[in-house]
Design a protein around this motif. Sequence first.
Motif, PDB file in Angstrom:
ATOM      1  N   GLU A   1      -7.209   2.672   7.188  1.00  0.00           N
ATOM      2  CA  GLU A   1      -8.580   2.504   6.700  1.00  0.00           C
ATOM      3  C   GLU A   1      -8.710   1.244   5.844  1.00  0.00           C
ATOM      4  N   LEU A   2      -7.741   1.026   4.969  1.00  0.00           N
ATOM      5  CA  LEU A   2      -7.762  -0.163   4.123  1.00  0.00           C
ATOM      6  C   LEU A   2      -7.623  -1.443   4.953  1.00  0.00           C
TER       7      LEU A   2
ATOM      8  N   LEU B   1     -10.946  -2.181   6.397  1.00  0.00           N
ATOM      9  CA  LEU B   1     -11.807  -2.773   5.368  1.00  0.00           C
ATOM     10  C   LEU B   1     -11.424  -4.228   5.110  1.00  0.00           C
ATOM     11  N   ARG B   2     -10.123  -4.480   5.123  1.00  0.00           N
ATOM     12  CA  ARG B   2      -9.618  -5.847   4.910  1.00  0.00           C
ATOM     13  C   ARG B   2      -9.988  -6.757   6.071  1.00  0.00           C
TER      14      ARG B   2
ATOM     15  N   PHE C   1      -0.271   5.191  -0.738  1.00  0.00           N
ATOM     16  CA  PHE C   1      -1.235   5.434   0.330  1.00  0.00           C
ATOM     17  C   PHE C   1      -0.524   5.935   1.587  1.00  0.00           C
TER      18      PHE C   1
ATOM     19  N   VAL D   1     -14.065   0.354  -0.785  1.00  0.00           N
ATOM     20  CA  VAL D   1     -12.642   0.148  -1.031  1.00  0.00           C
ATOM     21  C   VAL D   1     -12.210   0.944  -2.260  1.00  0.00           C
ATOM     22  N   LYS D   2     -13.012   0.861  -3.299  1.00  0.00           N
ATOM     23  CA  LYS D   2     -12.689   1.580  -4.532  1.00  0.00           C
ATOM     24  C   LYS D   2     -12.659   3.081  -4.297  1.00  0.00           C
TER      25      LYS D   2
ATOM     26  N   VAL E   1     -11.606   4.633  -1.710  1.00  0.00           N
ATOM     27  CA  VAL E   1     -10.311   4.994  -1.124  1.00  0.00           C
ATOM     28  C   VAL E   1      -9.298   5.242  -2.242  1.00  0.00           C
ATOM     29  N   THR E   2      -9.298   4.374  -3.244  1.00  0.00           N
ATOM     30  CA  THR E   2      -8.353   4.571  -4.351  1.00  0.00           C
ATOM     31  C   THR E   2      -8.751   5.773  -5.207  1.00  0.00           C
TER      32      THR E   2
ATOM     33  N   ALA F   1       0.832  -1.205   0.000  1.00  0.00           N
ATOM     34  CA  ALA F   1       0.000   0.000   0.000  1.00  0.00           C
ATOM     35  C   ALA F   1       0.870   1.261   0.000  1.00  0.00           C
TER      36      ALA F   1
ATOM     37  N   GLU G   1      -4.641   6.236   5.371  1.00  0.00           N
ATOM     38  CA  GLU G   1      -5.351   5.488   4.325  1.00  0.00           C
ATOM     39  C   GLU G   1      -5.100   3.988   4.463  1.00  0.00           C
ATOM     40  N   ILE G   2      -3.866   3.634   4.808  1.00  0.00           N
ATOM     41  CA  ILE G   2      -3.540   2.223   5.004  1.00  0.00           C
ATOM     42  C   ILE G   2      -4.321   1.671   6.183  1.00  0.00           C
TER      43      ILE G   2
END
Length: 141
Positions: free
Chosen positions: A71-72, A75-76, A64, A87-88, A90-91, A59, A68-69
């Motif tokens: 947050e990801l 989500l993971r 990121f 998820v999308k 965030v990108t 990431a 942001e990481i």
Amino acid sequence: MKTKNRYKIGELAKLTGMTVEAIRFYESKNLIQASDRLPSGYRIFNAHELDKLWFVRRAKAVGFSLDEISELLELRLHPNDHSCQEVKQVTADKMAQIQEKIDELQSIHSSLNTLHQACCGGPESAEHCTILQILNSEAKL
């Protein structure tokens, strides 16, 4: 000491190519956490934390931030509580930030080019250098 997917921090560093200091930093930011402590005081990390470190590394490699990481990773960790759309997003947000930076850098480049083209670049004294005069003035580049 590696036993049944248990790693000391130095082993994580070797496996991931990260420094021990980086791993400690990620631990301080709650991106990873030790699963246990040995009687000697060494923190022990499990395979799940190793996987998270690889995730963090990948990431970071695509730009990121730590927030942001984080947050990801959330989500993971709870994929059934979130949508692919989240998820999308965030990108998408990250790409928009990067585009803003690209636009800003292009503007800076254009301004520098204007300065560069305005100067003769000769061997004479910089007393009358166009670049210095423009930067000293209130004129917009």
